[in-house]
Scaffold this motif. Structure first.
Motif, short mmCIF file in Angstrom:
data_model
loop_
_atom_site.label_atom_id
_atom_site.label_comp_id
_atom_site.label_asym_id
_atom_site.label_seq_id
_atom_site.Cartn_x
_atom_site.Cartn_y
_atom_site.Cartn_z
N ILE A 218 0.82 -1.21 0.00
CA ILE A 218 0.00 0.00 0.00
C ILE A 218 0.85 1.26 0.00
O ILE A 218 0.37 2.36 -0.34
CB ILE A 218 -0.95 -0.01 1.24
CG1 ILE A 218 -2.13 0.96 1.03
CG2 ILE A 218 -0.18 0.31 2.51
CD1 ILE A 218 -3.06 0.56 -0.05
N ASP A 219 2.14 1.13 0.33
CA ASP A 219 3.04 2.29 0.32
C ASP A 219 3.55 2.62 -1.08
O ASP A 219 4.17 3.68 -1.28
CB ASP A 219 4.24 2.03 1.25
CG ASP A 219 3.84 2.07 2.71
OD1 ASP A 219 2.77 2.65 3.01
OD2 ASP A 219 4.57 1.52 3.56
N TRP A 222 0.49 5.20 -6.64
CA TRP A 222 -0.83 4.77 -7.12
C TRP A 222 -0.74 4.04 -8.46
O TRP A 222 -1.44 3.06 -8.70
CB TRP A 222 -1.74 5.98 -7.22
CG TRP A 222 -3.18 5.61 -7.49
CD1 TRP A 222 -3.91 5.87 -8.59
CD2 TRP A 222 -4.06 4.89 -6.61
NE1 TRP A 222 -5.18 5.37 -8.48
CE2 TRP A 222 -5.29 4.75 -7.26
CE3 TRP A 222 -3.89 4.35 -5.34
CZ2 TRP A 222 -6.37 4.11 -6.69
CZ3 TRP A 222 -4.97 3.70 -4.77
CH2 TRP A 222 -6.19 3.59 -5.43
N LYS A 241 1.66 -3.59 4.13
CA LYS A 241 2.25 -2.26 4.27
C LYS A 241 3.73 -2.40 4.62
O LYS A 241 4.08 -2.88 5.68
CB LYS A 241 1.54 -1.47 5.37
CG LYS A 241 2.03 -0.02 5.55
CD LYS A 241 1.21 0.68 6.61
CE LYS A 241 1.73 2.11 6.85
NZ LYS A 241 1.63 2.95 5.64
N THR A 268 -9.21 6.21 -3.01
CA THR A 268 -8.01 6.44 -2.21
C THR A 268 -7.48 5.13 -1.65
O THR A 268 -8.15 4.10 -1.67
CB THR A 268 -8.33 7.39 -1.04
OG1 THR A 268 -9.29 6.75 -0.18
CG2 THR A 268 -8.91 8.70 -1.54
N LYS A 269 -6.24 5.20 -1.12
CA LYS A 269 -5.63 4.03 -0.52
C LYS A 269 -6.39 3.60 0.73
O LYS A 269 -6.48 2.40 1.04
CB LYS A 269 -4.17 4.32 -0.17
CG LYS A 269 -3.27 4.49 -1.38
CD LYS A 269 -1.83 4.70 -0.95
CE LYS A 269 -0.91 4.85 -2.16
NZ LYS A 269 0.51 5.03 -1.76
N GLU A 270 -6.96 4.56 1.45
CA GLU A 270 -7.72 4.23 2.65
C GLU A 270 -8.95 3.37 2.29
O GLU A 270 -9.32 2.44 3.01
CB GLU A 270 -8.17 5.49 3.37
CG GLU A 270 -7.06 6.25 4.08
CD GLU A 270 -6.11 6.95 3.11
OE1 GLU A 270 -6.52 7.14 1.94
OE2 GLU A 270 -4.97 7.26 3.50
N MET A 271 -9.57 3.70 1.18
CA MET A 271 -10.72 2.91 0.73
C MET A 271 -10.28 1.49 0.36
O MET A 271 -11.00 0.51 0.61
CB MET A 271 -11.38 3.58 -0.47
CG MET A 271 -12.01 4.93 -0.15
SD MET A 271 -12.58 5.80 -1.62
CE MET A 271 -13.78 4.66 -2.25
N ILE A 273 -7.79 -0.14 1.72
CA ILE A 273 -7.52 -0.85 2.98
C ILE A 273 -8.82 -1.33 3.62
O ILE A 273 -8.91 -2.44 4.14
CB ILE A 273 -6.74 0.06 3.95
CG1 ILE A 273 -5.34 0.36 3.38
CG2 ILE A 273 -6.62 -0.59 5.32
CD1 ILE A 273 -4.57 1.38 4.18
N ARG A 274 -9.86 -0.49 3.56
CA ARG A 274 -11.15 -0.85 4.17
C ARG A 274 -11.85 -1.97 3.39
O ARG A 274 -12.74 -2.65 3.93
CB ARG A 274 -12.06 0.37 4.25
CG ARG A 274 -11.61 1.40 5.27
CD ARG A 274 -12.74 2.37 5.59
NE ARG A 274 -13.16 3.12 4.42
CZ ARG A 274 -12.65 4.29 4.06
NH1 ARG A 274 -11.69 4.85 4.80
NH2 ARG A 274 -13.08 4.91 2.98
#
Length: 419
Positions: A218-219, A222, A241, A268-271, A273-274
């Motif tokens: 994830i790091d 994009w 990660k 986004t990356k947060e989405m 991850i969720r």
């Protein structure tokens, strides 16, 4: 007996010889019968198979019946042959009748009918079962009495009569499949044998090694994440990660990631991850038969193999297990065994160090040890107990191995000659 015509005695003797042949062939046919095929035909409604199955459920009584009838017939034939011999040749006729009857009975009442019964056990057993069922009812009191005497003798001699129910072992089943010949296509034979082998194979044998697991960090930037999603080898990929060993976030569904990208204007990356699912962990050493059932029970298709300390060792998918049965049928980024082994014109082979030893054994019909090492590189390192230099030559299990390429503390390629 003196009043009975010779013609009548000869006819009676002939009938007794036929009956003797019948009982001899029946015994051989019934005992040579394939019971699994008989049971199959009985379930299909075959009358002869049904009666034969009924008789074979009580083998002791069946054998007693056949032996009683056969001995009665043979003794009667011997007595009649003696009378015929005495009438024709006087006292000398006893010896002549004994010799001739012995030859005739051996050939026409024993050897020949038993040979035919051994060649065609189904025809003989199913046909004879109709008469044997009637004889069983007729002679049941005598058979019962004989069995009581036999059981008494067994108890007096101290023999054990407990017998285990006949069941077929995996080795016997494997032999049956191998000898099925034209009845089962070769492709189906291989599948059946592969199913039998699943119990002996563990997830360690087929897993994608830790270093070859394709995951998404994830790091990463994009564009790199999108590129990895587009080229994902499976419907789910590991999302982590920084370091997969230290920080696994979950299992990402590639289709779900695409759906989110289509539904949201800003992805986004947060989405990402969720959107991940919980990782399904598989203990190392789990047999494939057990893992196949575990996948079905948990509704999972992919999992990470971990050792006793919780460290990731590899990745296993449902497709990997199915391919052990039916052969390769999915596209994958990992090379196949055909790509990892290159045959040379001089008879030698170039084998990649990452090649799985089990796959090598299957393809080349070798018997390399798989107890410790899983890959060809591991086999070489285990034997040498050090990282070899390029050009090193060694002999392992009847193979002359020349190291061609070493990189990242691993043997990448080696030339192999079977001695």
């Amino acid at each position: 007996m003196d009043s009975i015509p010779l013609s009548t005695l000869f006819i009676t003797l002939f009938i007794l010889l036929i009956l003797s042949a019948y009982f001899s062939s029946s015994e051989t046919g019934l005992l040579s019968l394939n019971r699994y095929r008989m049971r199959y035909l009985a379930e299909k409604g075959h009358k002869g198979a049904k009666k034969t199955e009924t008789l074979l459920k009580k083998t002791d009584k069946l054998l007693s019946l056949i032996l009683i009838c056969n001995n009665l017939v043979n003794i009667s034939a011997s007595a009649i042959a003696t009378i015929i011999g005495m009438r024709l040749y006087g006292d000398m006729g006893v010896a002549i009748a004994t010799g001739v009857l012995t030859f005739v009975m051996l050939v026409f009442s024993e050897i020949y009918p038993k040979t035919i019964a051994a060649i065609y056990p189904e025809k003989v057993a199913f046909t004879s079962s109709h008469l044997l069922i009637l004889l069983m009812k007729l002679f049941s009191p005598l058979v019962f009495f004989m069995n009581i005497i036999i059981q008494g003798l067994i108890k007096i001699t101290g023999l054990k009569t407990e017998t285990k129910a006949h069941s077929i072992s995996p080795e016997e089943l494997r032999a049956i499949v191998n000898e099925s010949g034209k009845f089962i296509p070769s492709a189906h034979q291989k599948m059946l044998l592969s199913i039998l082998d699943l119990e002996e194979v563990t997830v360690d044998d087929i897993m994608v090694p830790r270093n070859d697991i394709s995951g998404i960090d994830i790091d990463d930037d994009w564009k790199a994440i999108m590129r990895q999603l587009n080229h994902a080898p499976h419907g789910r990929v590991v999302l982590y990660k920084g370091d997969m060993e230290q920080n696994v976030l979950g299992m990402l569904r590639v289709r779900e990631a695409y759906r989110l990208m289509m539904d949201k204007n800003e992805f986004t990356k947060e989405m990402l991850i969720r959107a991940v699912d919980e990782i399904y962990y598989i203990p190392e050493g789990t047999p494939l038969t057990a893992q196949l059932l575990n996948f079905r029970h948990r509704k999972e298709r992919i999992g990470l193999v971990v050792d006793e300390y919780g460290d990731i060792k590899g990745l296993v998918t449902l497709e990997d297990i199915l391919e052990e049965i039916v052969g390769e049928f999915t596209t994958s980024t990992t090379p196949s065994i055909n790509e990892e082994i290159t045959k040379q014109s001089d008879g030698s082979m170039i084998i990649d160090g990452s090649a799985n030893i089990r796959d090598i054994n299957k393809m080349l019909n070798w018997h390399l040890n798989t107890d410790e090492a899983r890959t060809f590189n591991g086999l070489i390192l285990e034997y040498l107990e050090e990282i070899p230099q390029e050009g090193t030559v060694c002999e392992i299990e009847g193979l002359q191995i020349t190291i061609l390429e070493v990189s990242e503390n691993m043997v990448k390629q080696a030339k192999v000659v079977k001695l």
